[in-house]
Structures are given as structure tokens and as C-alpha cells.
Design a protein around this motif. Structure first.
Motif, PDB file in Angstrom:
ATOM      1  N   GLY A  59       0.841  -1.329   0.177  1.00 11.58           N
ATOM      2  CA  GLY A  59       0.018  -0.056  -0.183  1.00 11.58           C
ATOM      3  C   GLY A  59       0.869   1.282   0.169  1.00 11.58           C
ATOM      4  N   ARG A  60       0.512   2.200   0.788  1.00 10.66           N
ATOM      5  CA  ARG A  60       1.280   3.433   0.546  1.00 10.66           C
ATOM      6  C   ARG A  60       2.186   3.924   1.572  1.00 10.66           C
ATOM      7  N   ALA A  61       2.064   2.957   2.706  1.00 12.51           N
ATOM      8  CA  ALA A  61       3.248   3.177   3.597  1.00 12.51           C
ATOM      9  C   ALA A  61       4.192   2.137   3.785  1.00 12.51           C
ATOM     10  N   SER A  63       5.849   1.920   7.214  1.00 13.05           N
ATOM     11  CA  SER A  63       5.311   1.364   8.107  1.00 13.05           C
ATOM     12  C   SER A  63       5.200   2.651   9.064  1.00 13.05           C
ATOM     13  N   ALA A  64       4.073   2.927   9.615  1.00 18.47           N
ATOM     14  CA  ALA A  64       3.633   3.903  10.502  1.00 18.47           C
ATOM     15  C   ALA A  64       4.059   3.866  12.001  1.00 18.47           C
ATOM     16  N   GLY A  65       5.097   2.618  12.120  1.00 19.50           N
ATOM     17  CA  GLY A  65       5.531   2.613  13.545  1.00 19.50           C
ATOM     18  C   GLY A  65       4.496   1.691  14.356  1.00 19.50           C
ATOM     19  N   GLN A  66       4.610   2.018  15.746  1.00 18.32           N
ATOM     20  CA  GLN A  66       3.558   1.263  16.699  1.00 18.32           C
ATOM     21  C   GLN A  66       1.875   1.889  16.257  1.00 18.32           C
ATOM     22  N   ASP A  67       1.143   0.957  16.234  1.00 19.93           N
ATOM     23  CA  ASP A  67      -0.151   1.059  15.939  1.00 19.93           C
ATOM     24  C   ASP A  67      -0.799   1.858  17.052  1.00 19.93           C
ATOM     25  N   LEU A  68      -1.228   2.938  17.000  1.00 17.07           N
ATOM     26  CA  LEU A  68      -1.521   3.742  18.290  1.00 17.07           C
ATOM     27  C   LEU A  68      -3.169   3.559  18.435  1.00 17.07           C
ATOM     28  N   ARG A  69      -3.622   2.518  17.766  1.00 16.01           N
ATOM     29  CA  ARG A  69      -4.948   2.338  18.045  1.00 16.01           C
ATOM     30  C   ARG A  69      -5.023   0.885  18.827  1.00 16.01           C
ATOM     31  N   GLU A  70      -4.003   0.447  18.820  1.00 14.70           N
ATOM     32  CA  GLU A  70      -3.865  -1.127  19.592  1.00 14.70           C
ATOM     33  C   GLU A  70      -4.497  -0.919  20.856  1.00 14.70           C
ATOM     34  N   ALA A  73      -1.691  -1.002  24.260  1.00 17.02           N
ATOM     35  CA  ALA A  73      -0.365  -1.144  23.517  1.00 17.02           C
ATOM     36  C   ALA A  73       0.729  -0.554  24.740  1.00 17.02           C
ATOM     37  N   LEU A  74       0.096   0.239  25.583  1.00 12.35           N
ATOM     38  CA  LEU A  74       1.089   0.928  26.498  1.00 12.35           C
ATOM     39  C   LEU A  74       1.238   0.195  27.995  1.00 12.35           C
ATOM     40  N   VAL A  75       0.638  -1.055  27.848  1.00 11.03           N
ATOM     41  CA  VAL A  75       0.711  -1.773  29.235  1.00 11.03           C
ATOM     42  C   VAL A  75       2.043  -2.526  29.229  1.00 11.03           C
ATOM     43  N   GLY A 109       8.626   6.533  13.282  1.00  7.63           N
ATOM     44  CA  GLY A 109       8.689   6.053  14.564  1.00  7.63           C
ATOM     45  C   GLY A 109       9.409   4.661  14.326  1.00  7.63           C
ATOM     46  N   ALA A 110       8.829   3.788  15.080  1.00  7.74           N
ATOM     47  CA  ALA A 110       9.402   2.201  14.876  1.00  7.74           C
ATOM     48  C   ALA A 110       9.529   2.042  13.571  1.00  7.74           C
ATOM     49  N   GLY A 111       8.892   2.526  12.252  1.00  8.62           N
ATOM     50  CA  GLY A 111       8.788   2.012  11.203  1.00  8.62           C
ATOM     51  C   GLY A 111      10.029   2.527  10.504  1.00  8.62           C
ATOM     52  N   LEU A 129      10.211   9.990   5.641  1.00  9.96           N
ATOM     53  CA  LEU A 129      10.765   9.641   6.910  1.00  9.96           C
ATOM     54  C   LEU A 129      10.146  10.478   8.238  1.00  9.96           C
ATOM     55  N   MET A 130      10.008   9.768   9.091  1.00  9.76           N
ATOM     56  CA  MET A 130       9.709  10.694  10.272  1.00  9.76           C
ATOM     57  C   MET A 130      10.038  10.003  11.723  1.00  9.76           C
ATOM     58  N   MET A 131      10.773  10.941  12.375  1.00 11.48           N
ATOM     59  CA  MET A 131      11.195  10.537  13.821  1.00 11.48           C
ATOM     60  C   MET A 131       9.954  11.057  14.547  1.00 11.48           C
ATOM     61  N   ARG A 165       9.653  16.072  12.384  1.00 11.18           N
ATOM     62  CA  ARG A 165       8.963  16.482  11.129  1.00 11.18           C
ATOM     63  C   ARG A 165       9.127  15.557   9.900  1.00 11.18           C
ATOM     64  N   ARG A 166       8.717  15.739   9.068  1.00 11.90           N
ATOM     65  CA  ARG A 166       8.658  14.802   7.691  1.00 11.90           C
ATOM     66  C   ARG A 166      10.006  15.237   7.006  1.00 11.90           C
ATOM     67  N   VAL A 167      10.617  13.994   6.781  1.00 10.35           N
ATOM     68  CA  VAL A 167      11.820  14.282   5.701  1.00 10.35           C
ATOM     69  C   VAL A 167      11.338  13.756   4.421  1.00 10.35           C
TER      70      VAL A 167
HETATM   71  O1  T3D Z   1       3.528   3.609  22.030  1.00  8.09           O
HETATM   72  C1  T3D Z   1       3.883   2.416  22.387  1.00  8.09           C
HETATM   73  O2  T3D Z   1       3.537   1.277  22.278  1.00  8.09           O
HETATM   74  C2  T3D Z   1       5.610   2.761  22.663  1.00  8.09           C
HETATM   75  C3  T3D Z   1       6.297   2.326  20.980  1.00  8.09           C
HETATM   76  C4  T3D Z   1       6.600   3.487  20.279  1.00  8.09           C
HETATM   77  C5  T3D Z   1       6.960   2.998  18.850  1.00  8.09           C
HETATM   78  C6  T3D Z   1       6.482   4.140  17.955  1.00  8.09           C
HETATM   79  O3  T3D Z   1       6.663   3.554  16.828  1.00  8.09           O
HETATM   80  S1  T3D Z   1       5.796   5.398  18.429  1.00  8.09           S
HETATM   81  C7  T3D Z   1       5.352   6.255  16.887  1.00  8.09           C
HETATM   82  C8  T3D Z   1       3.762   5.739  16.280  1.00  8.09           C
HETATM   83  N1  T3D Z   1       3.949   6.250  14.956  1.00  8.09           N
HETATM   84  C9  T3D Z   1       3.413   7.639  14.862  1.00  8.09           C
HETATM   85  O4  T3D Z   1       3.270   8.498  15.964  1.00  8.09           O
HETATM   86  C10 T3D Z   1       3.206   7.955  13.256  1.00  8.09           C
HETATM   87  C11 T3D Z   1       1.746   8.636  13.376  1.00  8.09           C
HETATM   88  N2  T3D Z   1       1.351   8.546  11.887  1.00  8.09           N
HETATM   89  C12 T3D Z   1       1.775   9.805  11.171  1.00  8.09           C
HETATM   90  O5  T3D Z   1       2.654  10.670  11.436  1.00  8.09           O
HETATM   91  C13 T3D Z   1       1.182   9.832   9.680  1.00  8.09           C
HETATM   92  O6  T3D Z   1       0.141   9.273   9.660  1.00  8.09           O
HETATM   93  C14 T3D Z   1       2.041   9.401   8.637  1.00  8.09           C
HETATM   94  C15 T3D Z   1       3.343  10.364   8.644  1.00  8.09           C
HETATM   95  C16 T3D Z   1       2.505   7.798   9.030  1.00  8.09           C
HETATM   96  C17 T3D Z   1       1.353   9.126   7.120  1.00  8.09           C
HETATM   97  O7  T3D Z   1       0.962  10.582   7.057  1.00  8.09           O
HETATM   98  P1  T3D Z   1      -0.359  10.725   6.106  1.00  8.09           P
HETATM   99  O8  T3D Z   1      -0.824  12.146   6.031  1.00  8.09           O
HETATM  100  O9  T3D Z   1       0.103  10.005   4.808  1.00  8.09           O
HETATM  101  O10 T3D Z   1      -1.467   9.944   6.605  1.00  8.09           O
HETATM  102  P2  T3D Z   1      -2.536  10.194   7.642  1.00  8.09           P
HETATM  103  O11 T3D Z   1      -3.874  10.944   7.057  1.00  8.09           O
HETATM  104  O12 T3D Z   1      -1.829  11.012   8.738  1.00  8.09           O
HETATM  105  O13 T3D Z   1      -3.025   8.778   8.333  1.00  8.09           O
HETATM  106  C18 T3D Z   1      -3.751   7.789   7.691  1.00  8.09           C
HETATM  107  C19 T3D Z   1      -4.676   7.050   8.449  1.00  8.09           C
HETATM  108  O14 T3D Z   1      -3.717   6.200   9.140  1.00  8.09           O
HETATM  109  C20 T3D Z   1      -5.273   8.012   9.705  1.00  8.09           C
HETATM  110  O15 T3D Z   1      -6.599   7.361  10.027  1.00  8.09           O
HETATM  111  P3  T3D Z   1      -7.753   7.880   9.457  1.00  8.09           P
HETATM  112  O16 T3D Z   1      -7.996   9.380   9.773  1.00  8.09           O
HETATM  113  O17 T3D Z   1      -7.816   7.784   8.023  1.00  8.09           O
HETATM  114  O18 T3D Z   1      -8.853   7.051  10.069  1.00  8.09           O
HETATM  115  C21 T3D Z   1      -4.256   7.799  10.810  1.00  8.09           C
HETATM  116  O19 T3D Z   1      -4.832   7.943  12.018  1.00  8.09           O
HETATM  117  C22 T3D Z   1      -3.742   6.335  10.480  1.00  8.09           C
HETATM  118  N3  T3D Z   1      -2.619   6.294  11.094  1.00  8.09           N
HETATM  119  C23 T3D Z   1      -1.510   6.705  10.774  1.00  8.09           C
HETATM  120  N4  T3D Z   1      -0.364   6.369  11.561  1.00  8.09           N
HETATM  121  C24 T3D Z   1      -0.930   5.342  12.561  1.00  8.09           C
HETATM  122  C25 T3D Z   1      -2.527   5.603  12.497  1.00  8.09           C
HETATM  123  N5  T3D Z   1      -3.254   4.711  12.982  1.00  8.09           N
HETATM  124  C26 T3D Z   1      -2.459   4.131  13.972  1.00  8.09           C
HETATM  125  N6  T3D Z   1      -1.177   3.957  14.453  1.00  8.09           N
HETATM  126  C27 T3D Z   1      -0.287   4.816  13.689  1.00  8.09           C
HETATM  127  N7  T3D Z   1       0.876   4.682  14.100  1.00  8.09           N
END
Ligand code: T3D
Length: 259
Positions: A59-61, A63-70, A73-75, A109-111, A129-131, A165-167
């Protein structure tokens, strides 16, 4: 190989492509997806018939890292990181064969840590790419600090981590975070072609080279030269060394077997 169907594993000769496959969730990671990925990466690591691995996303990603909807996830997050994220990163870094990331879309993130743990990174021109960690009040994990600071140095690593930020691809290329940027529709073919080339190289020697380069990043010169000597003593005993020398003397292309 993957009961959970959160990634796909496809084999083409000595090249294996692992595709993170939760496209509706931007290939975000869950406990279950990481457990399945870890299991398969370990299999690939120990399979001598696998001589190069490509890691990419469906698809279009990437990996967005940790699924923030899981849920939950934080337990016990530290336990979760230790049991799944850390061994995945270590398995990629320590894999005794090359690993190429084909970054087809956002790696956040983790992605991004997953991509940084690979040996080469090819990036689609529309990917980012995004930290992302600081955007949600977290510190980088999954080796994100260790890998990023070695790729770009302290100040740039700090700026990328602090801003979240986005790179975009041109900047990622100029920072050395990725080695090639390609049009999106050419990315997979280019990564696969490089993987095929790498798979035809002397795999054991490449695995030992990976180990030496990692040691070189953190050990004194004398220690690294000693390790070089030890691994060279192993390398000279390989079929591929004999074949390489024979091919050179016979003025032909070598046929390396990875052993
Ligand atoms: O928390 C712990 O368990 C500790 C471990 C942490 C490790 C980590 O990886 S923390 C970092 C987690 N990841 C993020 O914070 C990234 C969040 N996402 C973004 O910044 C952006 O979505 C992206 C840069 C990846 C993509 O941007 P874009 O503009 O192409 O898409 P979007 O519109 O932001 O997202 C599209 C959908 O994906 C959206 O859902 P919706 O509105 O269509 O229903 C968005 O909420 C969902 N989505 C994106 N990233 C995640 C996600 N859903 C769940 N988890 C995500 N990580």
C-alpha cells in the motif's frame, strides 16, 4: 509462514521479499504482527539458502510504527519493547546476509527504526521519513537513537528527533539516510535488482563484513583489527574465496555459492 497475515514472505531464488501487509493501518505494528515478523526474520536469518532480504510495505506506507489504536499497547511497554521490537531490530542488524529496505511510503517512529536497521535503503520519491516519537511525547525507541546518530551524527539526529518533522526523499538522500531515490513505480524493481546482485556475492563474507562494520562503529581500532584477522581466517577457508581466486586467475566471472 505467517498465520496472522500481517506480512508476506515471497522467495525468488536466493532473494526473499518481506512485505509488511496491513495497508489499511499504514502497516502499523501490533504485538501480533511483530511476533509473526520476528519469527519469520529468524527463519530467514538461519536459512543459508536465503542470500539477501528485501523489506518493504504494502500500500502507501512502509510502516507508521506502533499502531496507536492497538488496545493496551502501553501496558508493560518496556516488556513489550524488550520482547518484540528489540529482537526484530537485532535480528535485522545481525542478519548474516544483506538486507535492503524498499521504502515505498511513510516510515515513521518504529517504522523508521526498521528501515534504519537495514543495510541499504532505497526510497520512493513520494515517501517520507519521520522520527515521529516526540510528536506524541515519547522518546525514540527500537534502536532509533543508536541507528540515527550513526547515520547522520548527533546534531542532525537531535533536530530530526526533536522536531518529529517529515523528511522528504531529496533531503533523506542528501543526509545519507537513504542511498537511492526512485520513482515510486520503479522502487521495487530497483530494490529487487540490487538484491539479486547482492545475493550473487559471497554471502558469508558479506555477513562477516556487516559484523565488522558494526564493530568498527563502537570498538577501538586494535579490537576491530583483531576481529578482522579472526574473520579473515574463516573467510580464507570458504568455497567462495577459492572460487574468487580461481575466477580471477582464469579471467572469468566468479560463481559464488555463499559458503
Ligand atoms: O506506544 C508504544 O507502544 C511505544 C512504542 C512506540 C514506537 C512508535 O513507533 S511511536 C510512533 C508511532 N507512530 C506515529 O506516531 C506516526 C503517526 N502517523 C503519522 O505521523 C502519519 O500518519 C504518517 C506520517 C505515517 C502518514 O501521514 P499521512 O498524511 O500520509 O496519513 P494520515 O492521514 O496521517 O494517516 C492515515 C490514517 O492512518 C489515519 O486514520 P484515518 O483518519 O484515515 O482513520 C491515521 O490516524 C492512521 N494512522 C497513521 N499512523 C498510525 C495510524 N493509526 C494507528 N497507528 C499509527 N501509527
Amino acid at each position: 509462514m505467517n498465520d496472522e497475515a500481517t506480512h508476506r514472505v515471497e522467495r525468488d531464488g536466493g532473494v526473499v521479499t518481506v512485505t509488511l501487509d496491513r495497508p489499511d493501518a499504514l502497516n502499523a505494528q501490533t504485538r501480533a504482527s511483530r511476533a509473526a515478523l520476528l519469527r519469520d526474520l529468524r527463519v530467514l536469518s538461519s536459512d543459508d539458502g536465503v542470500r539477501c532480504v528485501v523489506l518493504t510495505g504494502a500500500g502507501r506506507a512502509f510502516s507508521a510504527g506502533q499502531d496507536l489504536r492497538e488496545p493496551d499497547a502501553l501496558v508493560d511497554v518496556d516488556v513489550m519493547i524488550r520482547e518484540t521490537y528489540i529482537p526484530i531490530i537485532e535480528t535485522l542488524v545481525d542478519m548474516p546476509k544483506p538486507v535492503v529496505a524498499a521504502i515505498n511510503g511513510a516510515a515513521a517512529g518504529a517504522g523508521l527504526s526498521l528501515a534504519l536497521a537495514c543495510d541499504l535503503r532505497y526510497m520512493a520519491d513520494g515517501a517520507v521519513l519521520m522520527m515521529a516519537f516526540s510528536n506524541i511525547g515519547l522518546v525514540p525507541d527500537c534502536g532509533g537513537t543508536w541507528l540515527l546518530v550513526r547515520a547522520v551524527g548527533h546534531a542532525r539526529a537531535f533536530e530530526l528527533a526533536a522536531s518529529g518533522r517529515r523528511v522528504h526523499a531529496p533531503e533523506a538522500l542528501s543526509l545519507g539516510l537513504v542511498q537511492r531515490v526512485l520513482p515510486g513505480d520503479e522502487l521495487q524493481a530497483a530494490a529487487h535488482a540490487t538484491a539479486v546482485e547482492l545475493a550473487a556475492r559471497p554471502t558469508q563474507a558479506l555477513g562477516w563484513t556487516k559484523r565488522l562494520l558494526r564493530a568498527a562503529e563502537q570498538s577501538p581500532l586494535s579490537d576491530v583489527m583483531e576481529l578482522e584477522a579472526q574473520l579473515q581466517a574463516s573467510a580464507v577457508k570458504t568455497h567462495d574465496h577459492a572460487e574468487g581466486v580461481a575466477a580471477f586467475l582464469e579471467k572469468r566471472e566468479p560463481r559464488f555459492e555463499g559458503r
